[in-house]
Design a protein around this motif. Sequence first.
Motif, short mmCIF file in Angstrom:
data_model
loop_
_atom_site.label_atom_id
_atom_site.label_comp_id
_atom_site.label_asym_id
_atom_site.label_seq_id
_atom_site.Cartn_x
_atom_site.Cartn_y
_atom_site.Cartn_z
N PRO A 185 0.80 -1.23 0.00
CA PRO A 185 0.00 0.00 0.00
C PRO A 185 0.83 1.28 0.00
CG PRO A 185 -0.25 -1.21 2.07
CD PRO A 185 0.47 -2.11 1.12
N GLY B 124 1.62 1.93 -4.02
CA GLY B 124 0.52 2.24 -4.91
C GLY B 124 0.41 3.73 -5.17
N PRO B 125 0.22 4.52 -4.12
CA PRO B 125 0.11 5.97 -4.31
C PRO B 125 1.37 6.57 -4.93
CG PRO B 125 -0.68 5.35 -2.15
CD PRO B 125 -0.08 4.13 -2.73
N VAL C 213 1.63 -3.43 11.48
CA VAL C 213 0.39 -4.20 11.45
C VAL C 213 0.52 -5.47 12.30
CG1 VAL C 213 -1.07 -5.61 9.97
CG2 VAL C 213 -0.41 -3.31 9.26
N ILE D 153 0.53 -4.60 15.97
CA ILE D 153 -0.82 -4.27 16.44
C ILE D 153 -1.56 -5.56 16.81
CG2 ILE D 153 -3.10 -3.41 15.74
CD1 ILE D 153 -1.64 -1.38 13.98
N GLU E 184 -3.93 2.41 6.77
CA GLU E 184 -5.33 2.74 6.61
C GLU E 184 -6.12 2.30 7.84
OE1 GLU E 184 -8.49 2.81 2.94
OE2 GLU E 184 -7.23 1.07 3.21
N LEU E 185 -7.13 3.06 8.18
CA LEU E 185 -8.03 2.77 9.29
C LEU E 185 -7.34 2.86 10.65
CD1 LEU E 185 -10.18 -0.21 7.98
CD2 LEU E 185 -10.54 2.25 7.82
N ASP F 267 -7.02 5.18 12.48
CA ASP F 267 -7.77 6.03 13.41
C ASP F 267 -8.94 5.28 14.05
OD1 ASP F 267 -8.83 5.86 10.82
OD2 ASP F 267 -10.12 7.60 11.17
N LEU F 268 -9.34 4.17 13.42
CA LEU F 268 -10.53 3.48 13.93
C LEU F 268 -10.20 2.37 14.92
CD1 LEU F 268 -12.74 3.28 10.76
CD2 LEU F 268 -12.97 4.78 12.74
N LEU F 269 -8.93 2.05 15.06
CA LEU F 269 -8.57 1.00 16.00
C LEU F 269 -8.68 1.51 17.42
CD1 LEU F 269 -5.48 -0.45 14.12
CD2 LEU F 269 -7.78 -1.38 14.23
N LEU G 278 -4.17 2.96 -9.58
CA LEU G 278 -3.11 2.14 -9.02
C LEU G 278 -3.01 2.31 -7.51
CD1 LEU G 278 -1.30 0.21 -10.28
CD2 LEU G 278 0.29 2.03 -10.87
N ALA G 279 -3.50 3.45 -7.02
CA ALA G 279 -3.36 3.72 -5.59
C ALA G 279 -4.43 3.01 -4.78
CB ALA G 279 -3.41 5.23 -5.35
N ARG H 37 -16.56 4.48 9.66
CA ARG H 37 -16.34 5.73 10.40
C ARG H 37 -17.67 6.26 10.95
NH1 ARG H 37 -11.87 6.82 6.89
NH2 ARG H 37 -10.09 6.55 8.28
N LEU I 174 -6.71 -4.84 8.10
CA LEU I 174 -6.94 -4.61 9.53
C LEU I 174 -8.40 -4.77 9.92
CD1 LEU I 174 -4.61 -1.62 10.38
CD2 LEU I 174 -4.18 -4.07 10.44
N LEU J 145 -10.59 -4.24 14.08
CA LEU J 145 -11.56 -3.24 14.51
C LEU J 145 -12.52 -3.84 15.52
CD1 LEU J 145 -12.31 -1.60 11.05
CD2 LEU J 145 -10.86 -0.74 12.89
#
Lengths: 345, 345
Positions: A86, A89-90, A264, A267, A286-287, A289-291, B83-84, B268, B287, B291
């Motif tokens: 990940p 990709g960006p 990861v 965690i 990613e995510l 903030d939600l953990l 791609l991202a 979210r 992940l 959660l």
Amino acid sequence: MPETARLSGNRYGNRPTMKDVAARAGVGLKTVSRVVNGEPGVTPETERRVQEAIEALGFRRNDSARVLRKGRTASIGLVLEDLADPFYGPLSRAVEEVARAHGALLINGSSAEDPDREQELALALCARRVDGLVVIPAGDDHRYLEPEIKAGVATVFVDRPAGKIDADCVLSDNYGGARDGVAHLVAHGHRRIGFIGDMPRIHTAAERLRGYRAALEDAGIPVADAWMSLGVTTPERVRRAAEEMLSGPEPVTAIFTGNNRVTVTVIRVLAEHARRVALVGFDDIELADLLQPGVTVVAQDAAALGRTAAERLFRQLDGSLVVPERIELPTRLITRGSGELPPAD
Amino acid sequence: MPETARLSGNRYGNRPTMKDVAARAGVGLKTVSRVVNGEPGVTPETERRVQEAIEALGFRRNDSARVLRKGRTASIGLVLEDLADPFYGPLSRAVEEVARAHGALLINGSSAEDPDREQELALALCARRVDGLVVIPAGDDHRYLEPEIKAGVATVFVDRPAGKIDADCVLSDNYGGARDGVAHLVAHGHRRIGFIGDMPRIHTAAERLRGYRAALEDAGIPVADAWMSLGVTTPERVRRAAEEMLSGPEPVTAIFTGNNRVTVTVIRVLAEHARRVALVGFDDIELADLLQPGVTVVAQDAAALGRTAAERLFRQLDGSLVVPERIELPTRLITRGSGELPPAD
DNA sequence: CCCGCCCGTGACAACGTTGTCCAGGCTCTA
DNA sequence: TAGAGCCTGGACAACGTTGTCACGGGCGGG
């Protein structure tokens, strides 16, 4: 029958060429070229006839041949570690966007962190005569690229510096970022802080380790070997390393993780762990903030790395760039909870 | 000085050619070609001389020229959406691996979900004379590729079917997957289930919606328009859609989300929401297991999609494949908690 | 009215490689 | 010793395109 002989050439599908179009339209070869390239000097009537022939035959200009003639391929190569990661990709997308803005296509390949494969890929791209090369190094010796660079292939290294040659590099401030991240843990009262990262052979890993050491030194904390785990790559080994740090008579109260994959896994380990352990990770995930708690990270801007590198590449191609430079992009500490937990002992 | 004239050709870096190598080694042009390609019929002594010249000049074969002569470029094109996006990274990587196994390079481009851009990219790749094309459609009319396919460009569509032409497609079982996911919610007692997804213009979105409807129908539940939100793409609109479903006199007790981006946004929203709402998402997300609660998803195998498509592409190139086929890969329901929550009313 | 200029067009070479084919020298045998 | 055959090496054309240059005709000006 010479006709048939020509038709059964080496191309599978036998695409029509400008010659075919010219014959059908009853004009000269060069006139077709002019129409195809929108060059001036063709009567509307002639142009119409040519366009018609193009339609009818389904002609499409062969850019390979064009390239051979013109010398520039309008394509650039990107050698990275793993497109599925990940983080890349960006980055890749950002390089692509810049390339697109310059009318170039992007050819990319994954080195899978194997120096030989990196070299094989980079040289294959050079054989295709890409105009430029963006490389995320897997190896630490890039002298093999010297003839290519001398021959005019623009080259920029990203994420990690070039080895043994002088070339443009665009890096994140790995040292500073790690130092800030670890200092953040120290500021929250931690004294025993673990580090889990890649082999120091990899530049980014080495720099982050250096930042970790510096932060502890700044705080006057002696560094214990038992707190550091280097070169662990598989999830199983990361897991084992984390568990070792967390057990024993003097367990760590916080962990700094050296990249997103390690983060990861850690965690996961911490989620199963009874005691609350603080965590700061390098690379955003990613995510995060939600953990529970949210994961505090030192974030790199992957897209900015790619964009900066690609822009520099095209400036090399413009000729407006001469002296190789090393650019460092800042990182950003994003606090979300896990890095602000107090020591649990 | 003809020497200088020749040297100041159109190429920027003026790379040495086989001619230069031949001159330096004092042999014929074809002999150099033989050495470079490892063809038999060269004395060890001659070969040594040629190798030496190659070293000295930093010669590298120009594959563009080679391609022009041979007719095959040993490169394939991949047109995807972005791609991202974490879904396309592994897919792209899988295509690359198969290409690599066949000695081909991968050129890829992002359409950004814009049909015009998809076409522009695909045709640009054809102009480069890629041997084959893997396309993740953004548009729904691919007749523009007909001349190319007729001319011998192998073509496989992935993730979404080709529009208005008959071609190989590799898809996930979007309908079945969505149906299973929604049925899972029904089985846990839900009667009012929301659906948030992309525009039905996109095939995958339409199929997932169809699966959603079918599951409700199977359970004898009438479908309310207020439960469905189609064509929402930005996080803000997803958020609004979710909040609307969750308010009012008859709020939904569960939501089925149509893709990974929607799922993340809805997670979210739900995290901020008082009432416990069940959730099943299409596409796996990283992940998701960590959660609270874990996110139940209908997972596609992105890598398998890419691998299957690429393998089919090369079988087309072998000539061992003639009739276009539509292949559907199964999805997998992964239960992690969010989909097993009971209705909260 | 004629000359010269410009415009539209086309013939040709070149880009760097590979496939075809032929020449020359060697060895082996009769 | 001569002829046949093989093995090495090179000349040449071709792949499809573009840059250069030349040619012919129409038009404007002298």
